[in-house]
Each structure stands twice: as structure tokens, then as C-alpha cells.
Design an enzyme around this catalytic site. Structure first.
Site, PDB file in Angstrom:
ATOM      1  N   ASP A  53       5.856  97.352 143.544  1.00  0.00           N
ATOM      2  CA  ASP A  53       5.412  98.420 144.445  1.00  0.00           C
ATOM      3  C   ASP A  53       4.452  97.977 145.535  1.00  0.00           C
ATOM      4  O   ASP A  53       4.226  98.721 146.484  1.00  0.00           O
ATOM      5  CB  ASP A  53       4.806  99.581 143.658  1.00  0.00           C
ATOM      6  CG  ASP A  53       3.652  99.144 142.763  1.00  0.00           C
ATOM      7  OD1 ASP A  53       3.226  97.981 142.869  1.00  0.00           O
ATOM      8  OD2 ASP A  53       3.190  99.963 141.965  1.00  0.00           O
ATOM      9  N   ARG A 289      -0.580 105.443 143.505  1.00  0.00           N
ATOM     10  CA  ARG A 289       0.707 105.368 144.198  1.00  0.00           C
ATOM     11  C   ARG A 289       1.013 106.624 144.993  1.00  0.00           C
ATOM     12  O   ARG A 289       0.249 107.588 144.989  1.00  0.00           O
ATOM     13  CB  ARG A 289       1.798 105.143 143.135  1.00  0.00           C
ATOM     14  CG  ARG A 289       1.840 103.722 142.611  1.00  0.00           C
ATOM     15  CD  ARG A 289       2.889 102.923 143.328  1.00  0.00           C
ATOM     16  NE  ARG A 289       4.174 103.553 143.164  1.00  0.00           N
ATOM     17  CZ  ARG A 289       5.008 103.322 142.154  1.00  0.00           C
ATOM     18  NH1 ARG A 289       4.692 102.426 141.263  1.00  0.00           N
ATOM     19  NH2 ARG A 289       6.154 103.963 142.059  1.00  0.00           N
ATOM     20  N   TYR A 297      -1.874  99.099 134.756  1.00  0.00           N
ATOM     21  CA  TYR A 297      -1.571  97.883 133.995  1.00  0.00           C
ATOM     22  C   TYR A 297      -2.602  97.824 132.880  1.00  0.00           C
ATOM     23  O   TYR A 297      -3.808  97.790 133.163  1.00  0.00           O
ATOM     24  CB  TYR A 297      -1.695  96.649 134.871  1.00  0.00           C
ATOM     25  CG  TYR A 297      -0.629  96.544 135.943  1.00  0.00           C
ATOM     26  CD1 TYR A 297       0.606  95.962 135.653  1.00  0.00           C
ATOM     27  CD2 TYR A 297      -0.862  96.998 137.229  1.00  0.00           C
ATOM     28  CE1 TYR A 297       1.587  95.851 136.634  1.00  0.00           C
ATOM     29  CE2 TYR A 297       0.112  96.896 138.217  1.00  0.00           C
ATOM     30  CZ  TYR A 297       1.328  96.326 137.906  1.00  0.00           C
ATOM     31  OH  TYR A 297       2.297  96.209 138.873  1.00  0.00           O
ATOM     32  N   PRO A 393       2.182  90.511 137.528  1.00  0.00           N
ATOM     33  CA  PRO A 393       2.414  91.395 138.685  1.00  0.00           C
ATOM     34  C   PRO A 393       1.157  91.956 139.301  1.00  0.00           C
ATOM     35  O   PRO A 393       1.232  92.641 140.318  1.00  0.00           O
ATOM     36  CB  PRO A 393       3.240  92.529 138.058  1.00  0.00           C
ATOM     37  CG  PRO A 393       2.769  92.602 136.653  1.00  0.00           C
ATOM     38  CD  PRO A 393       2.378  91.212 136.252  1.00  0.00           C
TER      39      PRO A 393
END
Lengths: 715, 715
Positions: A53, A289, A297, A393
Site C-alpha cells: 500500500d 489508510r 503490523y 514490508p
């Protein structure tokens, strides 16, 4: 195969295997430059949830140059600040500091986040547009074998690579496997990897010569002959396996879970990017987001391992790694949203944390791996993206660096396939990108271990220092990391395409432009278009359309000596033996390969349009003038404040300089603004460009002229 | 009609007649607010060339609020400077001055230009999006009669208007007439107007009662019953004629031609907006457009007239005007691109001027007309746009003011149809817009005459003054005109919807906000979102979604007295008898009608999210928090410079104020930031809002709740 094959054979210039961001970026370049290609994917559908993302500054800059930066900027969630939380002196969770998520001044864009599916849509739209609707992702198509005729690899005209593919449309069992589980009844998640494990069995079951096997439906197979293959097929890359390349690197015992959901919490910084180190329960990274979603995470300390896999490497398997010595693979079935949430709640304590509208979850074991080779078969087969490098990530790097790989490769393939440049330039793909991959792996190695480590509790007594990760150091590392992660520091070494000393490891500048690092991306500056007074970002005149840019920073041309130089350069560029004419295909538009832009330092109202020579205000075959090549570099604009390109780039306002920028926006060379400088530029292009002699039939009539005098790359 | 009609009858809330910009804006509002409507047009196709092209600041602001401002900003040509050329002391054409085309500081957007077809596409996309693909322009549908049942006009639930329409799909002869000539083999042009002259003959030929006429195919007809009709059918409006309203105004003898083409010229300012007054050959206005096109408006002094029409009014006919005394109508067949070009060449002399890629041309005779009424039948039938006002196109006002008409009307219709507000508010449409139309006509009258007049030649001797238009005065008038033309000064008078003294003709401010003019559009300021530190234009939190905005400029809430007021206000707004609860439909989301935003003047890092009361950080029925209502008004941002909303609006940083903004972005009232202020706001809404008592069934289960607790306007 027998000579009369029952399997159909087709030809294309480039076969792209895998339609994730790296593959789509390759396709986007090729569509933009008019190269025939195919892009295949074994999955049945696009991605609708989860996955990557993060969009870094450099990625947004490139999206802008491809024409869809505005969509990213509009649709994505912008992250401005990053909040750090860790135990205070009393061991209680407290906000320790806030830093800028994107360091001010680094780019005109700031890091933002959006679901990968949107990004793939922009690529698909762009590919559709530039290919005139002719090309798009073909799926589900599974590659089965790859074969390179080594005798032909040096022949620029040959199609030495053959790839056997199977169309899975009719293959119900296979197709079922190719549908990600996220479309099933359960909550969408990333734990399932298609074809894992059993893929090789499937190949083994296929007869070596399917031509001879009458039990097989030959209609379902196709042999694609091509000049180049680009493998963008992910961490478990089939192409990489066919090349016989193993990843190098290691795995840790740190296991993390991921949740995409809408949080219900009294934690005040939930809409900022955040790093939480709890005293004993692990760490969390917060990524706010689009559409009120937040991604977390979450470090999972208590997840069960499968002892039988103690020496296996990758969570989920598939990659061979002889160096790994871990507690064993995680038992995937034990990773549930409930487990991840429970862990998150412990880390967030004493803040309350619940969630609603869960849209995706996954889990992963941290490791850093890089492929020792990015290409094989004399630069006929390439791998890119996750096929070359995998890591954690949390720095939002994976998708970005993957796209940057093929943004580096795409235009080089186009130049070679169009016969404009020698095949030698393809070697710079591996040399330039493997350096980036290794830097990335080192960066991630350091950061992810600091992230996963226990925090040091600040001591009330200044002399003693506790154990664990020093949070001040962590903040500093993150700040430094954010600069690296922006993608704007990528620095390509000396090569045919980058003119600087070979020994230079550090950032290198020529004296004529003390702030234009050679080998890095050409940063933008506001300039003002002479003809219409419009302020414009200089790089918005340098779109990713396949052309080289030669930037004439001509200094103060109200001084006659300086205008004299510009006149001489104009004559030089228009002379019959100039590099421009030599390397531009006959009858293509004169700026098809080399786009020359002029930026003066004088006051705009002291100069008239027709004071300038042809080079700055060229006309086309219909005498239409191009009003978009001449700019004022220093001005107080009406609505957008000050612009001073000369200051930004560190260029002398009297003497100026010349900058050569590659089609991918990286700086090749900086030299004097002089005829001598232009001779150096000629020499630079002589090293790898191929003289053009092909002529297109002359136009038959005035009306026909537009049809014949074409831009080389569709504009 | 007989009771058993052979012609189908349908119902819709609003019938929009005409799908140009004014009609599409109406449709866009209704789609956005979920009102059923139909929009019909007699033309077969969209516009592909020519027509209007100017997009003024206020229009761009509204496009932004509708979600497609970015498309306009990206695709349009931006005009920054305007160059004036006229004879110098020696009578030679020379640049006399350059002014800013958009006055700096007036808006965050600047005037730009783009072909009308693009604009109509954005509207169509938006209508499609908000109506879920259910609504769009129906064509070719020709309205034949309109009938209002006056006994029902005051019944809010009734459908008192019936419109008989004919579908032209099968009507080959009619359909041919409905295809603009621009799609024929000749160069596209605007000289042809559909149905001119013969339209009335056609109606006369139709039998009064088509039900009785067996020679007619009943399938081709339809009676649309509706609550409201909005006639957006252009200068020759059929709806206006049915209402029996004649335009008032006059025509001049000045005839102008228009060319859309790519120029080949050594005139240096061809990419700037320009006004050229030649000594003897007339004037030109230059409008540089997208894709290298330039539009020229060229004064045609030598065009032949038809003496038989000496007392007729309108070029092209159709509008009755008893005041007109002109040389007669222009012979349209004499207006050719060649003639227009020839005239342009004389005006441009001594500069050379040729053209290529001609894409459109037209000609027009300057006149200014306004309709004395914009509505009839107790606000059941409206006209808008060119149907209400026509004038010369050179200030780029026509399309803009037309769209602003229906942007004013659309939300009012939505409120009345949804039963949220009384029908009385519909009266403000005419009172607010007729004032704008008259100002526009006066503005255009003055400017177009100065434009068409001969220029005064500057005298070498300061004492004598020549004859003709003083160019200095012309420049000043244009500068002033550019402010007016931006659309940002539109000032609605006192009414139910605008709280200010009725006697005020001039701009009016309350003392609490010395720079927020009551009745004008609420201008934007950068603010910083508290939760995520993102700088955002305040109006980007105030999109055109049908909601009222109440802006709490709460001052410095680090002072406990000030926070105390905010707490009390929060309790007031959430109290059972508050205006918010009274006028919001039961079970609709709590911010469906009144969206309360809070902007403090304190330093952001001195306040925590949970220092604020419920009003500033509300939660929805699922306990999801809304993080987008609380903002810092004063801050040095990381990437976007300083923001100071308090300074921009002239608000005291300690005490603050409250601003009420209408759904169309115009300021209704400014009052104290106090409980007393909120009581005044209550009183304001009591005047026209209707108490809501309708209940939606309570949710059956937790999963069902999203389905039942809906936003009133789809978000």
C-alpha cells in the site's frame, strides 16, 4: 518438438510474466514507447484487498511522469507525521516523539498509502490508453517452460526465447487454485500463496514433449517466441527458478501479523503513521489508510512453530535458504484475526483497542533476501521486483522498489528493440538495480531488527543505561530511513549511461551544477514558460515518453556573448552531422529522441520570444511553433510564489550549464554551456546510440504529411 | 386527454429540459442528493467542438466541490497573463501593457479554458456515479407542450406539471434537423441553430389532441408528470416561450467572428490571452486553448447586412426585441473562415498571420438581453442559463453564469422535494440570480463596447487628447472586469437564507469576522487536520453533498473558558430539542443535514484529541470515530507553508466566531462563538426548515445497522 507442431506459435517483442506492479510498470513503458508485448498472469483476477500500500515520493514522481500522479495524490491517504510511542521512565506507554514522515524538501510529493488494487487499475488504464486498447493483461495463463536459443542471443533481430504457456480457462482444477482465497467466504487474507509446493509436481506430471501426448488438449497451449522475457512473478518466481538462481539471505524468528480494519480506540494517534514499542508485549506499526481503514503490523511473540521445519527457511515455504536456522516455520492455521487483535490489545494497553470492518489480514516471518543475478542468457531473460528481493514490508518499500526495477529496464528494452541503442545498455539494468536491492536489504535488516527488539526503558538516573533498543537511536534511524525510503537518493554508478568517475561511491556533482547529483533522479524546480507565463514544474515538461532531455541552462542571455553561445549551439544541433540528426530516425519528428529545453536566468520581460534561435522555439513540418521549450528560471510568479531553478540546482546565473537526463529521469551528465559542452554530449551518445538510416517514404501530399512525419514515440 | 390514454404517462420529481452545462449542473446536484429526475435534450449527440470554453475561478471551485475540479485543472489551458496591444504614438501596433488574467489572491484557482465537450463529460461521469448508473441524458427527446395544474402548485406532494415529449429516434426528418451541422462534411461551425424558425410551425402542425389523431404513432410520445421543470434550453428557450416571457435588452451593430485553429504567426503573445485594438481594422481577442489551439474573436467591420431585417433584432433570429434599431441582420452565408482570417490578418499587421488545423468557426452580433422573470407557476417551472441571459462571449461568462444559476437552484429543489425545507426557499432562486444576470449584462455592455470601439491614438503632446476609446481606461476596466468575471464577488442579498441587513447593497461583514462577506461564497483557507496533521483546504471538507456547514471557530481552547463554551455548545447540539435533531430525519446519520466543523487557533501540539467534546470528535452508530471534523487554524505546515485561517477570515484568535454556510457554499450568517450564537442559528433554521418525524424501522441486527442508519445524501 516436431516440425509440424500441433501447438500454436506466436511472436512478440517482450513477454512479461506476472501482472503485479513490476510487470505492469514494464508493460506501461512498452505501451508508452510503442513496443509490441504481452503480459500474462496465472491468477484469474485482479487484487481487491490487502497487499502492498505504500507509495514513496519517487514512485509518485514517476506516476506523475506517466500521467497518473494526480490520481494517486487524490485517492491515497497522505501521511504527514510519524508518532513514536514507547515506555516512559515509569514503564508506561507514552508518546516519545513525533517526526515528519516525509522529510520536507525531499520531493514535491509526500509518502502516501493506498490499496494496491487502485495502483494496478491506473497501470491498466494507462496501458490501454497508450496501446490504443490493443494490449492488456492476459489471464489465467501459466508458463510451463522457457527455452533460449543461445546461438541467437547476440542477434538484435532474432527471437531467441520460447516460452510454453498453458491457458487455464478450461482447466477447472487449476483455475480453482489460481483464485486467491481472499475471494472465498472467509475474511480476505494473504496467508495463501497460489501453487505453492505443488507447482513443481504439476510440471513433473506434464510429459516432456506434450506434442507427442494425445491425451492433452493442444488448444490450451501456446509457444510464445520473443526477444526478451521479464519475470515479474513474485517472491516465489517461476522465472527465477528456471534461470537456476537461488536467493541469498536469511530469515529471523520475528513473526508479524497484519490487519486491515477500522479501529475503535482511544489511542489518540491512530490516524498518524506510528511505531509502538511496548514494554514486554512486542511492537506495532500503524499505517492509516484511505476510507478510514487502518493497517496494523503487529509483532506476534507467542505464535506456535512447526518443529519439523526447524531448519526450513521461509514462512510459507518455497525458497531455498541454507543459512536459515530458526525455531521453525509458523503454523499458518494458528494465525487468525482474533489472535492478532489480542496481541495488538496487549501492545496498545492501557489504551482500549477494538476493531470493526476487518477487510484483510495476513502474517509473515521477517527475512531479507536478494538474488545474486537479475538477468541471464546475455540479457535475454530478466527478473525484477519481489523475484529479486524480499524483505519486511514495514518501510513500505517492496512495491516501490519493484516498480523502480522495471522503470529502469523498460525504456532500455524499448531503445534496443527499436534499434536506437546497442544491446550493451541492457547490462546497466542489473548493475544499477542490484546495488539498490542490496542497499534496501541492509536498510531493512537494520530497521526491522530495531523494530522487533525490546525497547530500552529510559533510566531516571542519567548514568545507567538499560538494556534493549535505544529509542533515541531508533527515532534517528527511522528519520534517516525515511530519507532512504523516499526513493529519491537512489544513485546509479558510472556506466555508459552515467558520466562520472568510476571510483565515486558517494554522491557526485560537477562544478557547473553544485546541486545536481550525477546518477540520481533529476529533481524538479518551478520554472515559468516564456510564451504563456505559466509556472510549471520543469519535470512536467520531461514526461516519461521515451525521450532524452538536454537542458540548456543558458544563463543570462540578455548578455550578447551568452546569446551568441545559444545561437551557435542551435546551429550545431541543426547541422547535418549533429548527433540529433544522426540518431533520430529519418522523417521522425525532430525532437523524437532528443528533446532540448532552454531555461534562462534573465528577467522574462527583458526578452522577446523571437530573440531566441530556432532551437528554443522550433517549428514542425507544418510550421506550427512549439511554444513549450523556452522557460524563465528565476521569477516571482503571480500565484505560486518564488521560483529560482538556478539556485535550486546550484547553477551560475551568468554562465549556466547543460544537463543531460535519461528517459527515466536520471542525470547522465552535466557539462559547460558551450559548444564544447555539446561536443561532449555528442561523444556520450556516440558510445551507445545506433546511427539511423531508415527512411520512411516521403509524403505524397500536404495532407499526408502528418501521417508520415510521426513522433517516434506516440505523443 | 381521454381517461384511457394511449400515450404512456410517467412520473419523476424534476424534469430538466436541455443538457448543456446549466441542465447538467441541475442533474449533477439532483444525482448527488438522491432526487429522482430526468434530463432530456432534443439534440442527437454531445458537443465535440466549438462552443463555450472559459472556466472562471468560482466555477473551478464548484467543480472541485463536486469532485472533478482536478480534471478541469489538469486538462484545461491555464491563462496567466493578458497582453494588450494597440497603436503607439506613431500609429503602429505595439504592446501597451500586460496584466494578470486572474487577480492574485482572489481564489485558489485561476481562469482557464477548455472545450465545452470535456466539461459536459465530467458532468455525465458525475451524474452516472452518484445515481449509481441509473440516470443520464435522454436524447433525442423534443418537448411539445407544458401544462401546469394551478390548483396543485402549493401541494408539496403533488406532481402538478405535465410535459408532452416526442422521442425523435424514429423520426428521421426531425432527427436530421437535430444533428448539428458541425458533424457534416464541412468545417464544424456554430452558425447553424437547430429548429430555428420552423420549430413553431412544427408545433402548429401537431393536432391539439394527439390522443384523437390515429395517424400518429402513440409510442413515440410520452407525458412526463413532475413536480418541477427546469428549462435549460438555451437562448432560444422553448420553455421560456411556453411561459410567455420575452427577453429584454438590445442588439448592437458590432459583428464578430470566431476561429478555433492552430496559428502560424510571428506575433509574440499568441499564447497569452490578448486584446488587440488595431488603428482602423477593428479588434481581436486571443484565447489560447488546450492542445495548441488558439481561439480568436475577430471584429468583422465589413460584413454584409440583409436590409430587409433592418429592425429585426437577433443575429439568427428568434428573439423578439422591440428596442432594436440596427443596420439589419448579418447574412450568415457570407461568414466564412476565409473572411474571418482575412480580417484577422489586417488587425494583426504588421505581424504575419496564417492558420492550420481549423477546427471550428462561427459569427455573432453583440447584444445584451435578460429575462424579466426566471420562474413562473408558483416556482414550479424555472428557466436558467442562456434562457435567462445572453451577451457577448468575450468575458467567458456565459457557460459559467449558466452553471451558477442551477448550482443555486439544485440544492433548494432537493431540500424541498425531500421535505426538509419549505417551498418558500425556492423564491430565492429568482431574486438571487436575476441580480447576477443584470450585473453581468451591465458589465458586458460596457466592456464589449470598449472592445469594439476604435482606439485612441496616444498623443505625443500631453495636452491634446485624441478621439476613441482611451486604452488606459480600457486596461483598467478589464482589470476590474477580471475581478467581476472570476465569479467570486457574487453577493446574494438578505433573504430567508442570508442573514444581513436588507438595506445593504454593498458587501457586508459582521464584526466577528471582518473578512467573511455575508451572502458571498465562503472562501477557502488552508487548515491542518488535528488527527493526522494533514494540511487541507477548509472547503475540501465542505463538499457539495447537500449539507449545511456550521463552522466553529472556537478560538484558543487551551483557555478553559473557551473550551467550556465548546463543551456547552456540544451539549446543546446533542440535546433532544436541538435544531440538529429536529431537522435531521430520524435514523439518518447525525451529520446528514448539519455538518459541524471545529477550527481552533491554539497550537496543535498543545491539545490532545480527547481534550475535545463529542461535537468535535463524534462517533457513528458503530462507534467509528470521525477524525475529520477538528482542525488547527494556525500553523506552519511541513510542506505547504504557513496557514492562518483566523487572519484570512478576520476572526479574533481568542474569541472566535461561528459561520453558517449554505449547501452551495454561500455564507448565511456569522455570529458569536457562544451558546447564544447557537440559539441564533436555531432561529435561522426555524424559519424555513421542516421538523422531521418520519422514522425508519429500527435495525433488526448488528449487521443490519449499516443498511438502516444511512447518510441522508449518499456519501
Amino acid at each position: 518438438m516436431t516440425t509440424e507442431s500441433k501447438i500454436k506459435k506466436t511472436q512478440t517483442e517482450v513477454l512479461i510474466i506476472g501482472a503485479g506492479p513490476a510487470g505492469l510498470m514494464t508493460a506501461c513503458w512498452l505501451a508508452r514507447t510503442g513496443i509490441p508485448f504481452r503480459i500474462i498472469d496465472k491468477r484469474t483476477t485482479d487484487i481487491f484487498a490487502g497487499q502492498a500500500d505504500g507509495l514513496q515520493c519517487r514512485t509518485l514522481e514517476i506516476f506523475q511522469s506517466l500521467g497518473f500522479g494526480d490520481r494517486a495524490w487524490k485517492e491515497a491517504n497522505h501521511m504527514l507525521e510519524m508518532a513514536f510511542w514507547s515506555p516512559n521512565e515509569d514503564g508506561e506507554l507514552a508518546r516519545s516523539t513525533i517526526i515528519a514522515d516525509t522529510i520536507p524538501g525531499i520531493s514535491r510529493f509526500q509518502q502516501c498509502v493506498l490499496h494496491q488494487g487502485h495502483i494496478e487499475k491506473w497501470f491498466n488504464d494507462s496501458i490501454n490508453k497508450w496501446s490504443g486498447g490493443k494490449r492488456g493483461v492476459e489471464r489465467p495463463l501459466l508458463p510451463l517452460s522457457i527455452n533460449v536459443d543461445e546461438s541467437k542471443v547476440d542477434d538484435a533481430e532474432a527471437y531467441p526465447v520460447s516460452v510454453l504457456v498453458k491457458n487455464l480457462t478450461k482447466d477447472n482444477e487449476r483455475q480453482k487454485q489460481s483464485i486467491p482465497e481472499q475471494f472465498g467466504a472467509k475474511v480476505e487474507n494473504g496467508l495463501y500463496r497460489q501453487f505453492d509446493g505443488d507447482q513443481e509436481k504439476f510440471y513433473a506430471n506434464l510429459k516432456t514433449d506434450i506434442e507427442e501426448d494425445d491425451t492433452i488438449d493442444k488448444e490450451e497451449f501456446e509457444v510464445i517466441e520473443c526477444k526478451y522475457v521479464v519475470g515479474c512473478d513474485g517472491a516465489h518466481s517461476w522465472v527465477r527458478k528456471q534461470m537456476g538462481i537461488n536467493m541469498e539471505g536469511e530469515t529471523t524468528d520475528f513473526v508479524w501479523g497484519v490487519l486491515d480494519m477500522v479501529p475503535l480506540t482511544d489511542f489518540p494517534d491512530i490516524r498518524k503513521r506510528g511505531a509502538i514499542h511496548s514494554k514486554d508485549s512486542g511492537s506495532i506499526m500503524i499505517i492509516p489508510r484511505e476510507n478510514d481503514i487502518v493497517r496494523l503490523y503487529i509483532q506476534l511473540n507467542e505464535i506456535e512453530r512447526d518443529p519439523a521445519t526447524k531448519n526450513a527457511s521461509e514462512f510459507g515455504g518455497g525458497i531455498e535458504d541454507k543459512t536459515a536456522k530458526t525455531k521453525g516455520r509458523v503454523d499458518r492455521s494458528k494465525i487468525t484475526p482474533e489472535l492478532i487483535l489480542k496481541t495488538a490489545q496487549k501492545i496498545f494497553a492501557p489504551f482500549k483497542f477494538e476493531m470493526t470492518d476487518l477487510s484483510w489480514f495476513t502474517g509473515y516471518q521477517i527475512g531479507q533476501r536478494v538474488s545474486p543475478k537479475f538477468t541471464k542468457h546475455s540479457n535475454r531473460v530478466f527478473i525484477a521486483g519481489d523475484a529479486c528481493h524480499t524483505h519486511s514490508p514495514k518501510a513500505g518499500q517492496g512495491m516501490n522498489v519493484s516498480m523502480m526495477d522495471t522503470f529502469n529496464l523498460g525504456w532500455k528494452l524499448a531503445y534496443v528493440i527499436k534499434g536506437l541503442a546497442s544491446r550493451d545498455i541492457l547490462s546497466t539494468y542489473e548493475s544499477e538495480r542490484i546495488k539498490v536491492a542490496r542497499e534496501l536489504i541492509n536498510f531493512d535488516h537494520k530497521l526491522s531488527r530495531m523494530f522487533s527488539g525490546k525497547p530500552m526503558i529510559p533510566s531516571k538516573d542519567a548514568l545507567t543505561k538499560g538494556e534493549g533498543v535505544d529509542m533515541d537511536e531508533f527515532h534517528k534511524a527511522f528519520y534517516k530511513g525515511n530519507v532512504f525510503a523516499s526513493g529519491t537518493l537512489v544513485d546509479y554508478s558510472a556506466s555508459t549511461l552515467v558520466v562520472k568517475p568510476e571510483t565515486t561511491d558517494d554522491v557526485y556533482f560537477e562544478s557547473q551544477a553544485s546541486n545536481i547529483p550525477i546518477g540520481r533522479r533529476f529533481d524538479t524546480s518551478l520554472v515559468v514558460t516564456h510564451s504563456d507565463a505559466r509556472p510549471i514544474q520543469l519535470v512536467d515538461r520531461m514526461l516519461s515518453d521515451g525521450r532524452w532531455r538536454v537542458l540548456n541552462f543558458c544563463g543570462d542571455v540578455t548578455k550578447s556573448a551568452q546569446m551568441e553561445i545559444l545561437n551557435k549551439i542551435s546551429d550545431f544541433v541543426y547541422a547535418k552531422d549533429s548527433f540529433r540528426i544522426k540518431y533520430t530516425p529519418v522523417n521522425a519528428r525532430e525532437d523524437s529522441i532528443f528533446d532540448v529545453l532552454t531555461i534562462y536566468s534573465s528577467k522574462r520581460d527583458s526578452l522577446e520570444l523571437f530573440d531566441f534561435p530556432r532551437l528554443a522555439i522550433p517549428q514542425d513540418h507544418k510550421k506550427r511553433r512549439n511554444y513549450w521549450k523556452l522557460h524563465a528560471g528565476i521569477e516571482t510568479t503571480l500565484h505560486e510564489g518564488e521560483c529560482n531553478a538556478y539556485k535550486k540546482y546550484g547553477i551560475d546565473t551568468e554562465k549556466g550549464c547543460i544537463v543531460v537526463v535519461r528517459p527515466d529521469g536520471y542525470v547522465s551528465m552535466v557539462t559547460d554551456f558551450s559548444l564544447d559542452g555539446y561536443k561532449k554530449i555528442s561523444n556520450f551518445f556516440d558510445e551507445f546510440m545506433i546511427p539511423q538510416t531508415k527512411n520512411i517514404l516521403p509524403p505524397q501530399s500536404e495532407d499526408d504529411i502528418d501521417r508520415f512525419v510521426k513522433p517516434l514515440f506516440a505523443i
